[in-house]
Design a protein around this motif. Structure first.
Motif, PDB file in Angstrom:
ATOM      1  N   SER A  27     -27.858  -9.312 -11.755  1.00  0.00           N
ATOM      2  CA  SER A  27     -26.615  -8.671 -11.326  1.00  0.00           C
ATOM      3  C   SER A  27     -26.369  -8.846  -9.836  1.00  0.00           C
ATOM      4  CB  SER A  27     -26.646  -7.175 -11.682  1.00  0.00           C
ATOM      5  OG  SER A  27     -25.454  -6.541 -11.306  1.00  0.00           O
ATOM      6  N   CYS A  28     -27.452  -8.814  -9.053  1.00  0.00           N
ATOM      7  CA  CYS A  28     -27.319  -8.945  -7.596  1.00  0.00           C
ATOM      8  C   CYS A  28     -27.138 -10.393  -7.158  1.00  0.00           C
ATOM      9  CB  CYS A  28     -28.547  -8.349  -6.898  1.00  0.00           C
ATOM     10  SG  CYS A  28     -28.673  -6.556  -7.073  1.00  0.00           S
ATOM     11  N   SER A  29     -27.394 -11.330  -8.083  1.00  0.00           N
ATOM     12  CA  SER A  29     -27.193 -12.738  -7.762  1.00  0.00           C
ATOM     13  C   SER A  29     -25.825 -13.159  -8.272  1.00  0.00           C
ATOM     14  CB  SER A  29     -28.297 -13.578  -8.406  1.00  0.00           C
ATOM     15  OG  SER A  29     -28.147 -13.564  -9.815  1.00  0.00           O
ATOM     16  N   ASN A  30     -25.589 -14.450  -8.357  1.00  0.00           N
ATOM     17  CA  ASN A  30     -24.341 -14.960  -8.916  1.00  0.00           C
ATOM     18  C   ASN A  30     -24.440 -15.211 -10.416  1.00  0.00           C
ATOM     19  OD1 ASN A  30     -22.908 -15.013  -6.455  1.00  0.00           O
ATOM     20  ND2 ASN A  30     -23.899 -16.929  -5.880  1.00  0.00           N
ATOM     21  N   VAL A  36     -26.105  -9.947 -18.781  1.00  0.00           N
ATOM     22  CA  VAL A  36     -25.737  -9.414 -20.100  1.00  0.00           C
ATOM     23  C   VAL A  36     -26.445 -10.190 -21.204  1.00  0.00           C
ATOM     24  CG1 VAL A  36     -23.813  -8.766 -21.592  1.00  0.00           C
ATOM     25  CG2 VAL A  36     -23.487  -8.821 -19.111  1.00  0.00           C
ATOM     26  N   VAL A  37     -26.536 -11.509 -21.053  1.00  0.00           N
ATOM     27  CA  VAL A  37     -27.238 -12.332 -22.051  1.00  0.00           C
ATOM     28  C   VAL A  37     -28.694 -11.889 -22.183  1.00  0.00           C
ATOM     29  CG1 VAL A  37     -28.060 -14.658 -22.582  1.00  0.00           C
ATOM     30  CG2 VAL A  37     -25.735 -14.341 -21.713  1.00  0.00           C
ATOM     31  N   PHE A  38     -29.331 -11.667 -21.034  1.00  0.00           N
ATOM     32  CA  PHE A  38     -30.739 -11.239 -21.038  1.00  0.00           C
ATOM     33  C   PHE A  38     -30.873  -9.877 -21.707  1.00  0.00           C
ATOM     34  CE2 PHE A  38     -34.349  -9.087 -18.990  1.00  0.00           C
ATOM     35  CZ  PHE A  38     -35.363  -9.993 -19.276  1.00  0.00           C
ATOM     36  N   TYR A  39     -29.941  -8.972 -21.421  1.00  0.00           N
ATOM     37  CA  TYR A  39     -29.964  -7.637 -22.043  1.00  0.00           C
ATOM     38  C   TYR A  39     -29.864  -7.753 -23.560  1.00  0.00           C
ATOM     39  CZ  TYR A  39     -28.116  -3.094 -23.542  1.00  0.00           C
ATOM     40  OH  TYR A  39     -27.889  -1.907 -24.197  1.00  0.00           O
ATOM     41  N   PRO A  50     -33.425   0.813 -23.794  1.00  0.00           N
ATOM     42  CA  PRO A  50     -32.644   0.983 -22.560  1.00  0.00           C
ATOM     43  C   PRO A  50     -32.683   2.424 -22.060  1.00  0.00           C
ATOM     44  CG  PRO A  50     -31.404  -0.270 -24.182  1.00  0.00           C
ATOM     45  CD  PRO A  50     -32.608   0.268 -24.881  1.00  0.00           C
ATOM     46  N   ASN A  51     -32.653   2.575 -20.737  1.00  0.00           N
ATOM     47  CA  ASN A  51     -32.630   3.906 -20.143  1.00  0.00           C
ATOM     48  C   ASN A  51     -31.562   3.961 -19.048  1.00  0.00           C
ATOM     49  OD1 ASN A  51     -33.777   2.636 -17.852  1.00  0.00           O
ATOM     50  ND2 ASN A  51     -35.860   3.095 -18.542  1.00  0.00           N
ATOM     51  N   SER A  52     -31.584   5.023 -18.271  1.00  0.00           N
ATOM     52  CA  SER A  52     -30.529   5.227 -17.267  1.00  0.00           C
ATOM     53  C   SER A  52     -30.573   4.204 -16.139  1.00  0.00           C
ATOM     54  CB  SER A  52     -30.638   6.640 -16.681  1.00  0.00           C
ATOM     55  OG  SER A  52     -31.889   6.817 -16.037  1.00  0.00           O
ATOM     56  N   PHE A  53     -31.707   3.501 -15.994  1.00  0.00           N
ATOM     57  CA  PHE A  53     -31.806   2.475 -14.953  1.00  0.00           C
ATOM     58  C   PHE A  53     -31.300   1.111 -15.457  1.00  0.00           C
ATOM     59  CE2 PHE A  53     -35.045   5.618 -13.838  1.00  0.00           C
ATOM     60  CZ  PHE A  53     -34.739   5.844 -12.503  1.00  0.00           C
ATOM     61  N   THR A  54     -31.106   0.999 -16.760  1.00  0.00           N
ATOM     62  CA  THR A  54     -30.649  -0.260 -17.343  1.00  0.00           C
ATOM     63  C   THR A  54     -29.166  -0.499 -17.059  1.00  0.00           C
ATOM     64  OG1 THR A  54     -32.219   0.057 -19.169  1.00  0.00           O
ATOM     65  CG2 THR A  54     -30.484  -1.609 -19.471  1.00  0.00           C
ATOM     66  N   PHE A  55     -28.369   0.569 -17.189  1.00  0.00           N
ATOM     67  CA  PHE A  55     -26.921   0.381 -17.265  1.00  0.00           C
ATOM     68  C   PHE A  55     -26.184   0.214 -15.932  1.00  0.00           C
ATOM     69  CE2 PHE A  55     -28.074   2.097 -21.386  1.00  0.00           C
ATOM     70  CZ  PHE A  55     -27.436   1.187 -22.212  1.00  0.00           C
ATOM     71  N   PRO A  56     -26.582   0.848 -14.838  1.00  0.00           N
ATOM     72  CA  PRO A  56     -25.828   0.598 -13.591  1.00  0.00           C
ATOM     73  C   PRO A  56     -25.736  -0.874 -13.207  1.00  0.00           C
ATOM     74  CG  PRO A  56     -27.130   2.581 -13.361  1.00  0.00           C
ATOM     75  CD  PRO A  56     -27.539   1.967 -14.664  1.00  0.00           C
ATOM     76  N   PRO A  57     -26.863  -1.635 -13.153  1.00  0.00           N
ATOM     77  CA  PRO A  57     -26.710  -3.057 -12.818  1.00  0.00           C
ATOM     78  C   PRO A  57     -26.019  -3.852 -13.920  1.00  0.00           C
ATOM     79  CG  PRO A  57     -28.993  -2.578 -13.373  1.00  0.00           C
ATOM     80  CD  PRO A  57     -28.298  -1.261 -13.288  1.00  0.00           C
ATOM     81  N   LEU A  58     -26.220  -3.445 -15.170  1.00  0.00           N
ATOM     82  CA  LEU A  58     -25.589  -4.147 -16.292  1.00  0.00           C
ATOM     83  C   LEU A  58     -24.071  -3.990 -16.245  1.00  0.00           C
ATOM     84  CD1 LEU A  58     -26.142  -5.725 -18.918  1.00  0.00           C
ATOM     85  CD2 LEU A  58     -26.175  -3.518 -20.114  1.00  0.00           C
ATOM     86  N   ALA A  61     -22.570  -5.914 -13.440  1.00  0.00           N
ATOM     87  CA  ALA A  61     -22.394  -7.333 -13.778  1.00  0.00           C
ATOM     88  C   ALA A  61     -21.093  -7.539 -14.542  1.00  0.00           C
ATOM     89  CB  ALA A  61     -23.581  -7.822 -14.602  1.00  0.00           C
ATOM     90  N   CYS A  62     -20.776  -6.621 -15.454  1.00  0.00           N
ATOM     91  CA  CYS A  62     -19.518  -6.704 -16.206  1.00  0.00           C
ATOM     92  C   CYS A  62     -18.318  -6.568 -15.272  1.00  0.00           C
ATOM     93  CB  CYS A  62     -19.466  -5.620 -17.275  1.00  0.00           C
ATOM     94  SG  CYS A  62     -20.716  -5.788 -18.568  1.00  0.00           S
ATOM     95  N   ALA A  63     -18.461  -5.708 -14.251  1.00  0.00           N
ATOM     96  CA  ALA A  63     -17.381  -5.546 -13.275  1.00  0.00           C
ATOM     97  C   ALA A  63     -17.149  -6.833 -12.497  1.00  0.00           C
ATOM     98  CB  ALA A  63     -17.711  -4.396 -12.322  1.00  0.00           C
TER      99      ALA A  63
END
Length: 464
Positions: A27-30, A36-39, A50-58, A61-63
């Protein structure tokens, strides 16, 4: 990212921490889509929950992908796994929906939060500011019980991008009065506001303040000062500061080239362009900068102002064939004005007819507003205005024709006309794409089971 994946593959039974680390790195890279594919791939592994740390970067990435469907599905997963009420997850959802243009959905998430932090407030204010709802953004800003420098910068940037530099300077004075020093972003906003409002006296005052307060001025601030003096008609002062800068980057060169080409002697702008290109050919030069699309806006504008037809055509060809720069509306606009200025009216109309409008670029972006607000030509926008209006009369439902007219008014700095046409488009229901509303979240959660079907939904969204 490569080393992170290498280490990950060496782990026999990766847990959520390991998976979350990889998602965050993607997510922090390009490599936003890869996050999302990895998820999705990890959902096959029974060891991953998945937990609460999974979704913010995920969701972040969608944003960055601006993919509404993927973000909605990830939102549904957060609900399904019971972490949608966690503060960082909610903050990421506010950012996501705002990025996708669904500011009302972002506001709904914000209003339903049981607890908010500065990130929550700054994100929703930034969302409203980005869509030009500065009244609502400022109302939220006034409602904050606590602020940080980001809060001030977000609201000032909003006013700057939507052509209200006076409020930027007013907010800066309020900010200083309550004891906030600000940072480079604050300073650049204020300097830019002075330039856009043509406030030379206040610009000099801010410059003097910076010399005392920030003695080691950064490259970004130095470039902003060059731009400010150029816009205020003192290109001579801008050039003195530019020549004294120890470090320069492409933005610095572009700013000075534009300063000469638009606000002073265009020939000086072309000479500076040649100097920059010549430096690229020298072996002992450490920092080499290839011209980009902004460089050629200045170059072509200079040719249009001086009626240099052969040179303009040559630079336009050089831009495409030598430097591989794809021309945008601004370049075609300069070429059309060049043709009109030397009496080739039909050629100018032909250029306007064939402009490939980039619907992802808003004429109200800071780049366009800054350049087009001052890049005026003889005859202003009359030719383009007449042509665009004729096209609208022929096909009153064509979004591209309205967008052309909006861009033409922006090019002439006629921002009231920009607002009028955009309001007309809204009244007539002229939209960029068919309206795509937010799916009902309950439907997403109920219809997508954890496991195979959930995974298939995400995979389908990734391939769309």
């Amino acid at each position: 990212m490569y080393h992170t994946l290498l280490i990950f593959k060496c782990i026999d039974f990766p847990d959520a921490f390991c998976v979350n680390t990889v998602i965050k790195n993607y997510s922090c890279s390009n490599s936003h889509k890869e996050a999302v594919v990895f998820y999705v791939d990890m959902l096959k592994d029974s060891n991953f929950y998945p937990n609460s740390f999974t979704f913010p970067p995920l969701i972040s990435a969608c944003a960055k992908l601006s993919c509404l469907r993927l973000g909605e599905l990830c939102h549904g997963h957060a609900v399904k796994f019971g972490v949608d009420a966690v503060l960082p997850v909610q903050n990421s959802l506010i950012h996501f929906y705002a990025c996708c243009g669904l500011i009302n959905v972002a506001l709904k998430v914000f209003e339903e939060m049981l607890m908010r932090d500065l990130v929550s407030w700054n994100t929703i204010i930034d969302g409203f500011a980005k869509v030009g709802e500065m009244g609502l953004a400022h109302k939220l800003f006034d409602g904050m019980t606590d602020r940080n420098v980001v809060s001030w910068n977000v609201i000032m940037t909003g006013y700057l991008n939507f052509r209200n530099p006076g409020n930027v300077m007013k907010l800066f004075r309020e900010m200083m009065a309550v004891g906030f020093k600000g940072n480079d972003t604050t300073v650049v906003n204020v300097i830019a506001a002075c330039g856009r409002s043509n406030s030379l006296k206040e610009g000099k005052s801010v410059h003097g303040f910076l010399v005392k307060t920030f003695p080691g001025s950064s490259l970004v601030i130095g470039t902003a000062i060059v731009d400010m003096y150029s816009k205020c008609g003192r290109v001579d002062l801008a050039r003195v500061i530019f020549d004294r800068m120890w470090n320069k980057n492409l933005v610095s060169w572009n700013t000075m080239i534009l300063g000469h080409s638009i606000h002073a002697n265009p020939i000086d702008g072309l000479s500076l362009y040649s100097e920059m290109v010549d430096k690229n050919s020298q072996k002992d030069v450490v920092n080499k900068f290839s011209p980009d699309e902004v460089t050629f806006i200045g170059v072509l504008c200079a040719c249009a102002r001086k009626g240099m037809l052969a040179e303009g055509k040559s630079y336009f060809s050089e831009m495409i064939n030598v430097f591989n720069v794809k021309p945008n509306f601004a370049h075609y606009w300069c070429m059309a004005n060049l043709m009109a200025n030397v009496g080739l009216i039909q050629e100018a109309v032909d250029i306007l007819k064939n402009i490939p409008l980039d619907e992802d670029v808003s004429p109200e972006s800071s780049l366009w507003a800054g350049l087009f607000g001052s890049c005026r030509f003889h005859g202003d926008v009359t030719l383009g205005e007449q042509f665009a209006n004729e096209l609208i009369e022929q096909d009153p439902r064509n979004f591209s024709y309205y967008n052309l007219l909006v861009n033409i008014y922006a090019a002439g700095g006629r921002w009231e006309e920009v607002a009028r046409i955009k309001y007309m488009m809204k009244e007539r229901g002229i939209k960029r794409v068919p309206c795509c509303g937010l799916k009902d979240l309950t439907e997403i959660v109920c219809n997508v089971e954890v496991g195979g079907k959930l995974q298939k939904e995400l995979q389908m969204a990734l391939t769309e």
